[in-house]
Design an enzyme around this catalytic site. Structure first.
Site, mmCIF file in Angstrom:
data_model
loop_
_atom_site.group_PDB
_atom_site.id
_atom_site.type_symbol
_atom_site.label_atom_id
_atom_site.label_comp_id
_atom_site.label_asym_id
_atom_site.label_seq_id
_atom_site.Cartn_x
_atom_site.Cartn_y
_atom_site.Cartn_z
ATOM 1 N N LYS A 101 34.255 -40.931 51.668
ATOM 2 C CA LYS A 101 35.076 -39.738 51.931
ATOM 3 C C LYS A 101 36.534 -40.091 52.177
ATOM 4 O O LYS A 101 37.404 -39.241 52.062
ATOM 5 C CB LYS A 101 34.500 -38.954 53.106
ATOM 6 C CG LYS A 101 34.447 -39.761 54.381
ATOM 7 C CD LYS A 101 33.497 -39.164 55.362
ATOM 8 C CE LYS A 101 33.242 -40.125 56.506
ATOM 9 N NZ LYS A 101 31.923 -40.712 56.503
ATOM 10 N N LYS B 58 35.856 -51.494 60.602
ATOM 11 C CA LYS B 58 36.327 -50.315 61.344
ATOM 12 C C LYS B 58 37.361 -50.682 62.397
ATOM 13 O O LYS B 58 38.274 -49.902 62.657
ATOM 14 C CB LYS B 58 35.148 -49.551 61.966
ATOM 15 C CG LYS B 58 34.284 -48.887 60.899
ATOM 16 C CD LYS B 58 33.691 -47.566 61.324
ATOM 17 C CE LYS B 58 33.080 -46.882 60.098
ATOM 18 N NZ LYS B 58 32.139 -45.830 60.400
ATOM 19 N N LYS C 235 33.228 -48.802 47.402
ATOM 20 C CA LYS C 235 32.124 -47.846 47.434
ATOM 21 C C LYS C 235 32.652 -46.415 47.549
ATOM 22 O O LYS C 235 33.734 -46.186 48.113
ATOM 23 C CB LYS C 235 31.131 -48.173 48.557
ATOM 24 C CG LYS C 235 31.605 -47.875 49.953
ATOM 25 C CD LYS C 235 30.440 -47.922 50.949
ATOM 26 C CE LYS C 235 30.849 -47.204 52.220
ATOM 27 N NZ LYS C 235 29.836 -46.859 53.138
HETATM 28 P P1 ATP Z 1 32.364 -43.612 54.782
HETATM 29 O O1 ATP Z 1 32.544 -42.607 53.684
HETATM 30 O O2 ATP Z 1 33.317 -43.478 55.912
HETATM 31 O O3 ATP Z 1 32.224 -45.019 54.288
HETATM 32 P P2 ATP Z 1 29.678 -43.063 54.663
HETATM 33 O O4 ATP Z 1 29.750 -41.901 53.790
HETATM 34 O O5 ATP Z 1 29.301 -44.413 54.130
HETATM 35 O O6 ATP Z 1 30.990 -43.248 55.467
HETATM 36 P P3 ATP Z 1 27.550 -43.360 56.427
HETATM 37 O O7 ATP Z 1 27.097 -42.508 57.551
HETATM 38 O O8 ATP Z 1 28.041 -44.740 56.734
HETATM 39 O O9 ATP Z 1 28.658 -42.603 55.747
HETATM 40 O O10 ATP Z 1 26.397 -43.477 55.324
HETATM 41 C C1 ATP Z 1 25.215 -42.745 55.351
HETATM 42 C C2 ATP Z 1 24.189 -43.321 54.406
HETATM 43 O O11 ATP Z 1 24.646 -43.235 53.051
HETATM 44 C C3 ATP Z 1 23.894 -44.791 54.650
HETATM 45 O O12 ATP Z 1 22.516 -45.035 54.443
HETATM 46 C C4 ATP Z 1 24.721 -45.495 53.631
HETATM 47 O O13 ATP Z 1 24.178 -46.736 53.303
HETATM 48 C C5 ATP Z 1 24.657 -44.521 52.468
HETATM 49 N N1 ATP Z 1 25.858 -44.618 51.632
HETATM 50 C C6 ATP Z 1 27.120 -44.312 51.992
HETATM 51 N N2 ATP Z 1 27.997 -44.501 50.987
HETATM 52 C C7 ATP Z 1 27.251 -44.940 49.943
HETATM 53 C C8 ATP Z 1 27.557 -45.303 48.592
HETATM 54 N N3 ATP Z 1 28.789 -45.252 48.128
HETATM 55 N N4 ATP Z 1 26.541 -45.706 47.787
HETATM 56 C C9 ATP Z 1 25.271 -45.736 48.238
HETATM 57 N N5 ATP Z 1 24.916 -45.403 49.500
HETATM 58 C C10 ATP Z 1 25.878 -45.012 50.350
#
Ligand code: ATP
Ligand code: LTN
Length: 332
Positions: A199, A114, A196
């Site tokens: 958004k 970040k 991964k």
């Molecule tokens: P960003 O999209 O900016 O990477 P994010 O969607 O990962 O953010 P977080 O608040 O970091 O948002 O994630 C919320 C939860 O969802 C966490 O437990 C994270 O591990 C899980 N998570 C997020 N993205 C994934 C993914 N692609 N696959 C599996 N689990 C996920």
């Protein structure tokens, strides 16, 4: 009767919820809601480590609460709350920051990622973010913290902080375990199977509130693989796009990879991709409809977060009182 074990987790309302959040985290929470005493919250304090538009933050926080309920978290049986409404999180965070080393925080991969992404705003909150997360967790003395694989490092730091504090003051905190699902722990982007699902790459990201037509289109355009095999086979190394789709299909249908390979034997990606899309659409349809219905019922959502904050605060204050006493603050 044996006491239920405690589970706790949170998601930042910094973006709209997507399939990665659902399969990696929320689905798991809902599946386990009967078995555990659960605390789930919107990590709104964490979101301001990156600049937020205030109106969007408020809207997303309420939408996320509605989505938690729509995904199967019954507010009567689970404590659902907004982090900023429970002051003990910020209070414990300060104490724990004095038991966390600069070097430990410097090693966190999320901080490195970040701070590279937001070079113009590498604020102290971004750096101490994992300490607030440790406070979020330790206040409720949970046994398990269900998160996607990317959060494992933060839960491990939480364990280290808890053990350090306990070794000085006695058993104040329960040392929690991360709880990471087998299928769904890491869902990759549909257009970028190396990264991964996130958004920040919306074309390859399926949002829980996306229209069925939009979801179908995203799956039709999903990247499969560059070989010419055109066959549904689980081989994450050589066929990451197909493996990701199989993982998604397995998570939403409960089928094994062998069953999926059999189901699509002799059929190419042209059949497989829309089938995965259809399965996702049907899984998300009731969630989207229920979220839409709940979001309009402001009085109900207000009653849920008020009740949730009161319950959370009651539990959190017990742990905080113990901590204050142990470190030597004069008690009221
Ligand atoms: P960003 O999209 O900016 O990477 P994010 O969607 O990962 O953010 P977080 O608040 O970091 O948002 O994630 C919320 C939860 O969802 C966490 O437990 C994270 O591990 C899980 N998570 C997020 N993205 C994934 C993914 N692609 N696959 C599996 N689990 C996920
Ligand atoms: N850091 C997490 C969100 C989060 C969290 C928590 C998860 C904040 N506090 C406590 C589990 C427990 C994230 O970015 N996904």
């Amino acid at each position: 009767m044996e006491e239920k074990k405690i589970m706790l987790s949170g998601i930042q309302p910094s973006g709209d919820l997507h399939l990665g959040n659902y399969l990696g985290a929320i689905k798991n929470w809902a599946d386990r809601a009967q078995e555990f005493d659960c605390y789930y919250f919107m990590a709104d304090l964490h979101t301001i480590t990156v600049r937020q538009n205030p109106a969007d933050l408020r809207r997303r926080s309420m939408q996320q609460l509605a989505a938690y309920i729509a995904c199967g978290l019954d507010p009567e049986k689970n404590t659902l709350f907004l982090q900023s409404m429970v002051p003990q999180h910020a209070q414990l965070s300060w104490v724990l920051s004095c038991y966390t080393q600069f070097g430990e925080l410097s090693r966190m991969t999320q901080f490195k990622d970040k701070s590279a992404k937001h070079k113009d705003n590498i604020n102290a909150g971004l750096f101490t973010y994992p300490v607030l997360m440790a406070a979020d967790i330790l206040l409720y003395q949970p046994h398990y913290v269900p998160v996607g694989a990317d959060q494992k490092q933060h839960v491990e730091l939480t364990r280290d902080i808890a053990q350090r504090f306990n070794s000085i003051y006695g058993d104040v905190f329960r040392v929690p375990e991360p709880y990471i699902p087998k299928a769904g722990a890491r869902i990759y982007g549909l257009t970028t199977p190396g990264d991964k699902m996130s958004k920040s790459i919306p074309e390859g990201c399926v949002f829980l509130m996306d229209d069925p037509a939009v979801i179908a289109r995203k799956f039709k355009r999903a990247v499969t693989d560059s070989d010419r095999e055109n066959c549904v086979r689980y081989d994450p190394e050589n066929k990451p796009g197909v493996a990701n789709l199989m993982n998604i299909y397995a998570s939403v249908t409960g089928k094994t990879f062998e069953e999926i390979e059999k189901e699509f034997e002799g059929q190419g990606y042209g059949v497989f991709k829309p089938a995965v899309g259809e399965a996702v659409i049907e899984t998300l349809r009731p969630i989207r409809e229920e979220t839409d219905r709940l979001i309009k019922d402001k009085a109900y959502l207000e009653s849920v977060y008020k009740e949730g904050a009161a319950r959370a605060s009651y539990i959190a204050s017990k742990t905080l009182r113990k901590v204050y006493k142990k470190v030597g603050f004069v008690q009221i």
